[in-house]
Design an enzyme around this catalytic site. Structure first.
Site, PDB file in Angstrom:
ATOM      1  N   MET A   1      20.952  -5.095 -18.155  1.00 49.24           N
ATOM      2  CA  MET A   1      19.745  -4.940 -18.957  1.00 49.24           C
ATOM      3  C   MET A   1      19.554  -6.116 -19.901  1.00 49.24           C
ATOM      4  SD  MET A   1      17.114  -3.028 -19.394  1.00 49.24           S
ATOM      5  CE  MET A   1      15.875  -4.057 -20.181  1.00 49.24           C
ATOM      6  N   LYS A   2      20.630  -6.650 -20.423  1.00 57.02           N
ATOM      7  CA  LYS A   2      20.532  -7.800 -21.319  1.00 57.02           C
ATOM      8  C   LYS A   2      19.946  -9.007 -20.595  1.00 57.02           C
ATOM      9  CE  LYS A   2      21.278 -10.592 -24.805  1.00 57.02           C
ATOM     10  NZ  LYS A   2      20.309 -10.669 -25.909  1.00 57.02           N
TER      11      LYS A   2
END
Length: 312
Positions: free
Chosen positions: A177-178
């Site tokens: 997600m980062k």
């Protein structure tokens, strides 16, 4: 802090722009903290003054801690901290947790988790969003990849330095997600930079450009900190390095390749940063991409401050 949480001893490795603020908040909010010192003594001396303890090796940090946070550049550094001579792996106890707050390659993250699981150690990811200012204030965003029980154990500690915590999924999902988050933000940076260069080329100054975008539908917090370099010459408004941006976009490319998806926009964004990384000085931040893109196109987007042209 709960009685259970009070018994957790925390270790910290990586006292950089983000890590110093995170570690400061952990110790200020009552957790026993052991950290690994570094050549830059200012963060270490600050933490010692707040009651933290310094260790000489990663192994010593692990031996003194129940939960160890790592906040460094990326997977290569994390792997060395864990596997190297005098590394975490030599000092970790069964039942410990290692939390990687770096922006790392999810493939490496999952492999490290499997490796440490054989020692009875949980390995999870909690990468960050926002800036060193929020790190110091304890209001960062964190996206956590961890099993439910481990997340519940970590949450009180993460709350010392994060104002917004999202449990995104299992180990590896935080780093996935980062990378997606950074793709969106760095994609904005590439678009802003090209738009500013084109605007200047057709006779629209950055100030006139900003007068339309600011307070309109396309405005956002990222835009505002990004533009402070071009408009004001403020090099510290958005202290995320071009080197780290380029690294993150290569991780994104690798993730897309492993998933079997074409990512032409991701590659275009990566290439914008690759040029700036290859041709600029070591200490340059994401908003300075606009200056590089301008230079490539024969326009001067080097900002002025107090009437003096700034340097990257």
């Amino acid at each position: 802090m709960s009685t259970t949480a009070a018994r957790e001893k925390i270790g910290f490795i990586g006292l950089g722009l983000m890590g110093h603020g995170i570690a400061k908040n952990i110790v200020d909010k009552g957790y026993p903290l052991t950290f690994l010192g570094r050549k830059n003594r200012k963060p270490a001396e600050d933490l010692l003054g707040r009651g933290a303890r310094e260790a000489a090796t990663s192994r010593e940090v692990a031996a003194a801690s129940d939960i160890v946070f790592i906040c460094v550049t990326g997977s290569r550094e994390v792997e060395a901290i864990i596997r190297g001579s005098g590394g975490l792996k030599e000092g970790l106890k069964q039942g410990s947790v290692v939390v990687d707050c770096s922006t790392s390659d999810p493939v490496s993250t999952v492999a490290l988790a499997a490796e440490l699981k054989t020692l009875g150690v949980d390995y999870v990811d909690a990468p960050l969003s926002r800036t060193p200012k929020e790190a110091w204030e304890g209001t960062l965003d964190a996206m956590v990849g961890a099993p439910d029980a481990v997340f519940a154990r970590l949450k009180p500690v993460i709350e010392t330095w994060a104002g917004r915590i999202v449990h995104i999924g299992d180990t590896g999902d935080g780093h996935r997600m980062k990378l997606l988050n950074n793709f969106v933000s760095l994609g904005y940076a590439a678009i802003y930079s090209e738009a500013l260069a084109l605007a200047q080329k057709v006779g629209i100054s950055p100030q006139r450009f900003d007068s339309v975008i600011r307070n309109g539908r396309m405005d956002c917090g990222f835009y505002q900190t990004f533009m402070r370099w071009t408009l004001e010459g403020d090099r510290d408004a958005h202290k995320f390095s071009i080197a780290n941006a380029f690294k993150d976009l290569t991780y994104l490319e690798s993730m897309a390749g492993a998933a079997g998806i074409a990512n032409p926009l991701g590659n275009a964004t990566k290439n914008s940063f690759a040029t700036a990384f290859a041709t600029g000085p070591a200490e340059q931040y994401v908003p300075m991409l606009a200056t590089h893109i301008g230079k490539l196109n024969g326009v001067d987007l080097m900002p002025s401050r107090d009437g003096v042209k700034q340097k990257i």
